[in-house]
Design a protein around this motif. Sequence first.
Motif, PDB file in Angstrom:
ATOM      1  N   SER A 114       0.853  -1.473  -0.073  1.00  0.00           N
ATOM      2  CA  SER A 114      -0.375   0.071  -0.060  1.00  0.00           C
ATOM      3  C   SER A 114       0.925   1.221  -0.097  1.00  0.00           C
ATOM      4  CB  SER A 114      -1.122  -0.219   1.065  1.00  0.00           C
ATOM      5  OG  SER A 114      -0.569   0.007   2.472  1.00  0.00           O
ATOM      6  N   TYR A 115       0.117   2.472  -0.994  1.00  0.00           N
ATOM      7  CA  TYR A 115       1.743   3.359  -1.164  1.00  0.00           C
ATOM      8  C   TYR A 115       0.400   4.522  -1.507  1.00  0.00           C
ATOM      9  CZ  TYR A 115       1.658   2.267  -6.164  1.00  0.00           C
ATOM     10  OH  TYR A 115       1.741   1.822  -7.516  1.00  0.00           O
ATOM     11  N   VAL A 116       1.059   6.039  -1.266  1.00  0.00           N
ATOM     12  CA  VAL A 116       0.254   7.191  -1.924  1.00  0.00           C
ATOM     13  C   VAL A 116       1.215   7.350  -3.085  1.00  0.00           C
ATOM     14  CG1 VAL A 116      -0.162   9.524  -1.151  1.00  0.00           C
ATOM     15  CG2 VAL A 116      -0.253   8.039   0.407  1.00  0.00           C
ATOM     16  N   ARG A 117       0.807   7.471  -3.839  1.00  0.00           N
ATOM     17  CA  ARG A 117       1.315   8.648  -5.437  1.00  0.00           C
ATOM     18  C   ARG A 117       0.190   9.583  -5.648  1.00  0.00           C
ATOM     19  NH1 ARG A 117       2.443   5.651 -10.234  1.00  0.00           N
ATOM     20  NH2 ARG A 117       1.604   7.105 -10.778  1.00  0.00           N
ATOM     21  N   HIS A 118       1.624  10.555  -6.222  1.00  0.00           N
ATOM     22  CA  HIS A 118       1.533  11.609  -6.417  1.00  0.00           C
ATOM     23  C   HIS A 118       0.817  12.082  -7.981  1.00  0.00           C
ATOM     24  CE1 HIS A 118       3.846  11.228  -2.591  1.00  0.00           C
ATOM     25  NE2 HIS A 118       2.431  11.972  -2.159  1.00  0.00           N
ATOM     26  N   ASP A 119      -0.665  12.703  -8.586  1.00  0.00           N
ATOM     27  CA  ASP A 119      -0.316  12.452  -9.944  1.00  0.00           C
ATOM     28  C   ASP A 119      -0.951  13.620 -10.069  1.00  0.00           C
ATOM     29  OD1 ASP A 119       0.440   9.927  -9.963  1.00  0.00           O
ATOM     30  OD2 ASP A 119      -1.911   9.418  -9.897  1.00  0.00           O
ATOM     31  N   PRO A 120      -1.032  14.536 -11.261  1.00  0.00           N
ATOM     32  CA  PRO A 120      -1.321  16.253 -11.988  1.00  0.00           C
ATOM     33  C   PRO A 120      -2.788  15.558 -11.653  1.00  0.00           C
ATOM     34  CG  PRO A 120      -0.237  14.379 -13.369  1.00  0.00           C
ATOM     35  CD  PRO A 120       0.213  13.909 -12.241  1.00  0.00           C
ATOM     36  N   MET A 439       4.648  22.092  -3.698  1.00  0.00           N
ATOM     37  CA  MET A 439       4.608  20.934  -4.903  1.00  0.00           C
ATOM     38  C   MET A 439       3.470  19.910  -4.690  1.00  0.00           C
ATOM     39  SD  MET A 439       6.931  18.289  -6.793  1.00  0.00           S
ATOM     40  CE  MET A 439       7.518  19.263  -8.071  1.00  0.00           C
ATOM     41  N   MET A 440       3.243  20.065  -3.397  1.00  0.00           N
ATOM     42  CA  MET A 440       1.962  18.736  -3.015  1.00  0.00           C
ATOM     43  C   MET A 440       0.216  19.388  -2.792  1.00  0.00           C
ATOM     44  SD  MET A 440       3.231  15.784  -2.166  1.00  0.00           S
ATOM     45  CE  MET A 440       3.769  16.268  -3.954  1.00  0.00           C
ATOM     46  N   GLU A 441      -0.074  21.621  -3.010  1.00  0.00           N
ATOM     47  CA  GLU A 441      -1.029  21.326  -3.377  1.00  0.00           C
ATOM     48  C   GLU A 441      -1.397  20.838  -4.732  1.00  0.00           C
ATOM     49  OE1 GLU A 441      -2.188  23.774  -1.020  1.00  0.00           O
ATOM     50  OE2 GLU A 441      -1.135  24.212   0.090  1.00  0.00           O
ATOM     51  N   PHE A 442      -1.394  20.586  -5.622  1.00  0.00           N
ATOM     52  CA  PHE A 442      -1.365  20.888  -6.805  1.00  0.00           C
ATOM     53  C   PHE A 442      -1.423  19.224  -7.853  1.00  0.00           C
ATOM     54  CE2 PHE A 442      -1.870  25.578  -6.929  1.00  0.00           C
ATOM     55  CZ  PHE A 442      -3.095  25.474  -6.433  1.00  0.00           C
ATOM     56  N   VAL A 443      -1.248  17.904  -6.436  1.00  0.00           N
ATOM     57  CA  VAL A 443      -1.423  16.845  -6.753  1.00  0.00           C
ATOM     58  C   VAL A 443      -2.885  15.963  -6.678  1.00  0.00           C
ATOM     59  CG1 VAL A 443       1.292  16.671  -7.041  1.00  0.00           C
ATOM     60  CG2 VAL A 443       0.340  15.716  -5.089  1.00  0.00           C
ATOM     61  N   ASN A 444      -3.106  14.960  -7.087  1.00  0.00           N
ATOM     62  CA  ASN A 444      -3.882  14.117  -6.041  1.00  0.00           C
ATOM     63  C   ASN A 444      -3.352  12.874  -6.091  1.00  0.00           C
ATOM     64  OD1 ASN A 444      -5.675  12.028  -5.635  1.00  0.00           O
ATOM     65  ND2 ASN A 444      -5.888  11.352  -8.257  1.00  0.00           N
ATOM     66  N   LYS A 445      -3.006  13.351  -4.428  1.00  0.00           N
ATOM     67  CA  LYS A 445      -2.685  11.994  -3.451  1.00  0.00           C
ATOM     68  C   LYS A 445      -3.449  10.449  -3.586  1.00  0.00           C
ATOM     69  CE  LYS A 445      -0.949  15.671  -0.520  1.00  0.00           C
ATOM     70  NZ  LYS A 445      -0.284  16.382   0.995  1.00  0.00           N
ATOM     71  N   LYS A 446      -3.403  10.346  -4.713  1.00  0.00           N
ATOM     72  CA  LYS A 446      -4.059   8.633  -4.797  1.00  0.00           C
ATOM     73  C   LYS A 446      -3.486   7.679  -4.102  1.00  0.00           C
ATOM     74  CE  LYS A 446      -4.855   8.407  -8.868  1.00  0.00           C
ATOM     75  NZ  LYS A 446      -4.424   8.472 -10.704  1.00  0.00           N
TER      76      LYS A 446
END
Length: 452
Positions: A114-120, A439-446
């Motif tokens: 399990s993990y969190v990825r950071h997508d635009p 950088m984390m403000e405008f990503v989808n923390k999926k």
Amino acid sequence: MKFQSINPYNGEQFAEYDSLTPEELTAKLKASSEAFKQWKKTPLSERAVLLKKAGQILRDNVDEYAEIITLEMGKPISESRAEVNKCAWVCDYYADHASEFLANEVIKTDATHSYVRHDPIGTVFAVMPWNFPFWQVFRYAAPTLTSGNTALLKHAPNVFGCALKIEEVFKKAGYPEGVFQNLIVHHDTSEQIIAHDTVQAVTLTGSGGAGAAVAKLAGQHLKKSLLELGGSNSFIVWEDADINQAVKIAVTARMMNCGQSCIAAKRFIVLEGVYDEFVSKFKKAVGELKRGDTMEDSTQIGPLARRDLADQLHSQVERSLEKGAELILGGKQDNCFHEPTILGHVKPGMPAFDEETFGPLAAMIKAKTIEEAFELSENSRFGLGVTVFTEDIQKAMDMAEKISDGAYFINELVKSDPRLPFGGTKGSGYGRELAKEGMMEFVNKKTVYVKA
């Protein structure tokens, strides 16, 4: 509609720009959406290379870009060069650290993996101000583009020339068509842009009124917003401070960019034991600042960016004097130029204390104790940053919790740094720019959950 660029130093118009037609705006919104489909698939390593190139283009053309800044908003040319170079720095910073910031965050759960990825997330719309016309844009664009988003910029009308040059930087660096676009439009068009399906988030740096309007629109359309608004930073001087050093830093903190900065020190809260010494030395230092042609390297103080801004500042000075403030230095206005001004014995209830003063006005406030100084500092609807000058570093660090602002600087002026998160509280807005947080403000923390 046409927009004019007028040099605030001499009042001469030197450029004119046509606003986009409704059809042209629609085409740019569509281009941003189409560009995102491919840009988000571009390897991060390639996005970082392009950002590095953008930084180098800024350095290679620093004089050209500095000149348009100074011509459009009146900043001394030496400060304009420094601004362009700082933009190059933020490009390098995110190019070097993006892979670290955007890496998957592994979290141990009962899953096999399990993990969190950071997508635009898509297109981010930016409404930016005139006071740092390059820096405000690049501190948003560098992390936003590098994380895989596309960008639309609506700049302040008096710096549309800067906006075109910024767009040129990204084109020269090799960014694909539609990834970064400048929109020459009236602010009334912002509602249409925010409402458009292409736009997924909005960021604004500007006044409280503009921030409230944009936040309302973003909320109506369930889109994320980030607001960097005004400030009335306090500069607290304890009795054990190195007064000479405090004065040196204080002059820069208040008078840089002719005081037109949200993070400028505006309220100088000085312990009564050193009040007279600090004010006397501050007055002497401010009086020695060189005024003149903003295109000359030796000039330290220029005009305000527009006549209405100078008029507003002068009104704040006059109204504060009517309420009992003491005029220590300056106080006069000539068109866009407002003399560097110092008011003494400023108290709550005076505009110089209660309001944001966007110009070369320093309010001197006397405090009897450190505790009173902090109470006065907190007595503000803004919450951007605080400076404390003292030799007792540990005590100052221990008192950091007393400050509700977004930044607390000891023996240094409050400033933005690519390596540190930047943002405020209360009337100064919400969200953070710069560093990893920016950088984390405008990503989808999926969240990704795998069970074998």
